[in-house]
Design a protein around this motif. Structure first.
Motif, mmCIF file in Angstrom:
data_model
loop_
_atom_site.group_PDB
_atom_site.id
_atom_site.type_symbol
_atom_site.label_atom_id
_atom_site.label_comp_id
_atom_site.label_asym_id
_atom_site.label_seq_id
_atom_site.Cartn_x
_atom_site.Cartn_y
_atom_site.Cartn_z
ATOM 1 N N MET A 271 1.441 21.113 28.339
ATOM 2 C CA MET A 271 1.233 19.938 27.492
ATOM 3 C C MET A 271 2.590 19.411 27.044
ATOM 4 O O MET A 271 3.516 20.189 26.790
ATOM 5 C CB MET A 271 0.382 20.317 26.283
ATOM 6 N N ILE A 272 2.703 18.063 26.964
ATOM 7 C CA ILE A 272 3.912 17.409 26.470
ATOM 8 C C ILE A 272 3.555 16.664 25.190
ATOM 9 O O ILE A 272 2.624 15.840 25.182
ATOM 10 C CB ILE A 272 4.487 16.435 27.504
ATOM 11 N N VAL A 273 4.311 16.923 24.119
ATOM 12 C CA VAL A 273 4.058 16.312 22.809
ATOM 13 C C VAL A 273 5.332 15.608 22.365
ATOM 14 O O VAL A 273 6.425 16.168 22.479
ATOM 15 C CB VAL A 273 3.640 17.374 21.768
ATOM 16 N N VAL A 280 1.592 13.370 24.780
ATOM 17 C CA VAL A 280 1.977 12.407 25.811
ATOM 18 C C VAL A 280 1.294 12.730 27.128
ATOM 19 O O VAL A 280 0.856 11.849 27.854
ATOM 20 C CB VAL A 280 3.509 12.405 25.985
ATOM 21 N N MET A 281 1.183 14.018 27.461
ATOM 22 C CA MET A 281 0.604 14.397 28.739
ATOM 23 C C MET A 281 -0.071 15.738 28.588
ATOM 24 O O MET A 281 0.432 16.630 27.890
ATOM 25 C CB MET A 281 1.697 14.476 29.824
ATOM 26 N N SER A 282 -1.235 15.885 29.229
ATOM 27 C CA SER A 282 -1.990 17.120 29.204
ATOM 28 C C SER A 282 -2.862 17.171 30.438
ATOM 29 O O SER A 282 -3.158 16.146 31.068
ATOM 30 C CB SER A 282 -2.853 17.214 27.933
ATOM 31 N N SER A 290 -3.877 11.880 21.505
ATOM 32 C CA SER A 290 -4.262 12.496 20.232
ATOM 33 C C SER A 290 -3.032 13.064 19.533
ATOM 34 O O SER A 290 -1.990 13.260 20.144
ATOM 35 C CB SER A 290 -5.284 13.605 20.483
ATOM 36 N N LYS A 291 -3.182 13.340 18.263
ATOM 37 C CA LYS A 291 -2.063 13.817 17.458
ATOM 38 C C LYS A 291 -2.356 15.208 16.925
ATOM 39 O O LYS A 291 -3.476 15.493 16.481
ATOM 40 C CB LYS A 291 -1.785 12.856 16.303
ATOM 41 N N ILE A 333 4.887 22.488 26.004
ATOM 42 C CA ILE A 333 4.111 23.666 25.626
ATOM 43 C C ILE A 333 3.396 24.192 26.865
ATOM 44 O O ILE A 333 2.761 23.431 27.603
ATOM 45 C CB ILE A 333 3.096 23.334 24.519
ATOM 46 N N ALA A 334 3.507 25.512 27.132
ATOM 47 C CA ALA A 334 2.813 26.164 28.240
ATOM 48 C C ALA A 334 1.879 27.231 27.681
ATOM 49 O O ALA A 334 2.245 27.961 26.754
ATOM 50 C CB ALA A 334 3.806 26.787 29.217
ATOM 51 N N MET A 335 0.646 27.324 28.256
ATOM 52 C CA MET A 335 -0.366 28.250 27.754
ATOM 53 C C MET A 335 -0.975 29.012 28.927
ATOM 54 O O MET A 335 -1.308 28.412 29.959
ATOM 55 C CB MET A 335 -1.458 27.491 27.005
#
Length: 818
Positions: A271-273, A280-282, A290-291, A333-335
């Motif tokens: 995910m990019i926030v 921004v991207m998911s 979304s925020k 973010i990586a999960m």
């Protein structure tokens, strides 16, 4: 009884126990434990032996441990001391491996996030550069300032053309929108002109005002069907009251490709926030826009980048890592689901358990088979190979490690010697050709590297491929390498009659053979000439090309090799006159032939220089003059065609520097076409009318850089207006750039300042008029736009070293003598 103990166990009966169990000593604590057990065994055995002596032979408890044969005790010790470390190490390794899974996941996360960060940052930078290019463009600024009314159609068209060019030139795919702040209009590269400022651009404009003269990035809004990323800039830059705004539209799905290219597998997510907490991207489309609020499990990873941990999201536990970009403050973010980690841990435990059981079984067998007799030879070997390590814990491993190190070091050393020796020989030979080594240094290297160069006299035979440009065009690089390798082996084979010789490749297409002689004489000279002729014949027989061979004079000592090599290079220049597939020596060249070669070199250099400067008219005149002089200089058709082949090779080399290929302009091979002509006039007409025309048209029609075009236009203007005012300001106005920019462009392209070039150009015209006309110095001064005769005379003397009058007398006097 003491003697019986010695016979059964040996005087140092505990030593085999140390040797057999050395594989199990994995730490200092274990070694101490082993020593303690051995000490107890000796102590208890001595006490039991004393007690037996005191109480007599009746004390023989068959089930007692102390009366057990030493072989069995050795087996018990081996089993205990081998299985315990295996079990302990197995459990420890299982625990370490399980714990390292998280570290592996974190490293994998960081690797993916770093790659994603670099690619996304580069992508955003390319968009930022495109926005700067458009915001600084004169046509875009002019259109923004004047508006988009029908009266300004030309300006609008220029602006639209500029926008399309920037979109095409940029690797990133995007759309452009220009907002005219004064008229409330918009231009979109996708929709065209829009007369009213439509939402959401009115809101974007208000937000962009807050970021004065900075790039503004608008992330996608939540819930949109086609989310997009916007990059905004004011137009013009550095303006207090901007006249318009530039928006670059990026479809977020194109950015999503950076995530898709990583084969995450399973349920992994990236995910990019942005800096405001908006997604921004998911991988999940519904999350884009979304925020992240403070209640979100991902909020701590956005608020505190570079942290690691576990969270629960949508009833799934994840291991999470994050980093923040220093360029735009976006968080990546990586999960990874923890369930995947659990499965890996269980597999590791199962494998570890199996290995432990297998090792236990193996050690039981080894403990049963091991004996003192089997270990004694090993103990002797370790004493021989590494006596200083004879008491170390892993004797067998020490032997194996020692032998492996010896073998690896030997192989590595042999490999390095073999690799470096060939390079060193090549390097030393090249240094000798260039004259970089003294006689003493050369002799030392010859002895050290065992170079086959003996004797006090040396000769250099330089083998050069004829029509090397055609050779490069005809064969690929790999094929050229193999052919040069085969050619060099052939030359070395033919040089075997000489006791002393060595070959080296000074440059592509050439091989130098250095031949050593005890003393020069006519017999050795004939032998060298015979070998060179055989080289040419063998090449003509086995290859699809020919070679020319230049043979230098024989010189004394190693220092003479450099002079011989330079002489051989000079002899190859006469190949234009003698033709291809020839052996060239100083004895074969007549004085008239040397003079002809110098004339041809002068003509060739002047003609190629004219083509490089774009003066094709002058080049055609020079070609006509050269072909007029050639029949008086050369009488052989092969020599004539060889000269023109070399000229075409020079032109092809010039075009290759510009990124073109000469053969790409024709439907046939240029060199093959050259050899189809039967007369000098046909060759001249073909080169002047076809080759020059194609080169001129191709160079002019190619998309050269603006700098090259501007400088070329300036040079053309100078040639056409040599008697007018050539100030930098006038030329800058003519090519529509600022004087400072024109000065910089000219210096980068021509290598000299603009005014220095103009002065040299005017002085060349003055010299031409002084020699070939009767114009007075005052008239020349006026025509060249100098303020006064003294001023012109001073500058002329600075350039030529003499006043104009003296120059005219001197040049005309020389012409009269000639």
């Amino acid at each position: 009884m003491m003697k019986e103990r010695e016979n059964r166990f040996g005087r140092n009966g505990w030593i085999p126990l140390i040797a057999l169990t050395s594989q199990a000593k994995k730490s200092r604590k274990l070694s101490a434990f082993l020593f303690f057990v051995q000490w107890l065994d000796v102590k208890f055995f001595v006490e039991a032996d004393s007690k037996c002596r005191r109480e007599g032979s009746g004390m023989k408890s068959k089930g007692s441990f102390f009366t057990m044969p030493y072989k069995r005790k050795l087996f018990v010790y081996s089993v205990i001391l081998s299985l315990v470390p295996v079990l302990i190490l197995g459990l420890i390794s299982s625990s370490i491996a399980t714990g390292s899974i998280q570290e592996e996941v974190d490293r994998n996360h960081n690797h993916i996030l770093k790659q994603l960060e670099v690619q996304v940052d580069d992508y955003i930078r390319s968009l930022d550069r495109a926005s700067l290019l458009l915001a600084n463009d004169q046509y875009v600024q002019k259109s923004i300032s004047e508006g988009a009314s029908p009266d300004l159609l030309q300006t609008t068209l220029y602006m639209m053309d500029t926008v399309q060019k920037v979109i095409t030139m940029t690797d990133a795919e995007f759309e452009v929108t220009l907002v005219y702040a004064q008229t409330g209009e918009m231009y979109s590269s996708r929709l065209g002109m829009v007369r009213e400022l439509a939402p959401p651009y009115d809101g974007y404009v208000k937000q962009a005002k807050a970021f004065f003269n900075q790039t503004t990035v608008f992330t996608p809004a939540e819930g949109r069907t086609n989310p997009e990323l916007l990059i905004a800039r004011m137009v013009p830059l550095h303006a207090v009251q901007p006249q318009g705004y530039l928006f670059l539209h990026l479809d977020i799905n194109r950015l999503k490709r950076f995530i898709d290219q990583f084969e995450l597998g399973g349920e992994r997510r990236v995910m990019i926030v942005d800096s405001l907490g908006k997604v921004v991207m998911s991988k999940e489309p519904n999350e884009i826009g979304s925020k992240l609020d403070s209640a979100s499990p991902l909020f701590p990873f956005w608020d505190n980048p570079a942290m690691h941990g576990e969270i629960e999201l949508a009833k799934t536990n994840y291991s999470v890592s994050s980093i923040k970009s220093s360029m735009n403050q976006w968080t990546y973010i990586a999960m990874t689901p923890t369930a995947e980690l659990t499965r890996k841990s269980e597999r590791i435990r199962a494998v570890t358990t199996g290995i432990m059981l297998l090792l236990a079984l193996v050690w039981l067998v080894l403990a049963f088979v091991a004996s003192r007799r089997l270990y004694v030879p090993i103990q002797r070997l370790i004493g021989k190979f590494s006596p200083e390590n004879s008491g170390d814990r892993d004797d067998l491993q020490a032997i194996d490690s020692f032998m492996n190190r010896v073998m690896a070091a030997n192989e590595k050393l042999q490999s390095r010697i073999s690799e470096q020796e060939a390079f060193r020989k090549e390097s030393v030979l090249m240094q000798m050709l260039r004259g970089e080594l003294s006689d003493k240094e050369s002799g030392a290297f010859v002895e050290e590297l065992k170079l086959p160069l003996r004797g006090g006299w040396f000769c250099v035979c330089l083998v050069d491929i004829d029509q090397f440009a055609s050779f490069q065009q005809k064969y690929k690089e790999k094929d050229r390498f193999l052919m040069m390798y085969a050619l060099r082996n052939m030359i070395e084979e033919l040089c075997q009659p000489f006791v002393s010789y060595a070959t080296v490749t000074p440059k592509p297409g050439q091989i130098a053979a250095v031949i050593g002689l005890e003393a020069p004489n006519e017999e050795t000279a004939r032998a060298i000439a015979l070998v060179c002729r055989e080289i040419r014949e063998r090449v003509s027989e086995h290859f699809a090309f020919t070679v020319s061979v230049a043979i230098s004079n024989v010189r004394e000592d190693y220092s003479g090799i450099c002079d011989s090599y330079e002489e051989a290079i000079a002899l190859l220049d006469y190949g234009w006159v003698t033709g291809p597939n020839k052996t060239i020596t100083t004895d074969q060249l007549e004085p008239s032939l040397r003079q002809s070669s110098r004339v041809l070199v002068k003509w060739k250099n002047a003609l190629v220089a004219s083509v490089k400067q774009g003066e094709f008219g002058l080049a055609r005149e020079q070609l006509e003059q050269m072909t007029g002089d050639l029949p008086r200089t050369l009488q052989h058709s092969e020599a004539l065609l060889g000269l023109f082949a070399y000229l075409i090779g020079e032109l092809d080399h010039f075009l290759q520097e510009q990124g073109y290929e000469l053969n790409d302009m024709f439907e046939y091979d240029v060199l093959e076409q050259l050899y189809t002509f039967s007369s000098l006039e046909e060759v001249r007409e073909w080169i002047a009318g076809t080759v020059f025309a194609s080169v001129q048209q191709h160079v002019q029609t190619q998309s050269l850089s603006r700098q090259k075009k501007v400088v070329a236009e300036v040079l053309q203007y100078i040639r056409e207006h040599d008697e007018s005012d050539l100030s930098l300001q006038i030329l800058a106005d003519h090519v529509r750039v600022s004087p400072s920019m024109l000065s910089r462009m000219f210096k980068e392209e021509m290598g000299s300042n603009y005014m220095d070039y103009v002065i040299q150009f005017r002085m060349d015209k003055a010299k031409e008029w002084l020699v070939h006309t009767e114009m007075s110095i005052k008239e020349i001064t006026d025509r060249l736009r100098y303020a006064s005769v003294p001023n012109f005379t001073r500058i002329f003397k600075q350039v030529t070293g003499m006043p104009p009058g003296n120059y005219r007398k001197q040049q005309r006097g020389e012409d009269g003598v000639n």
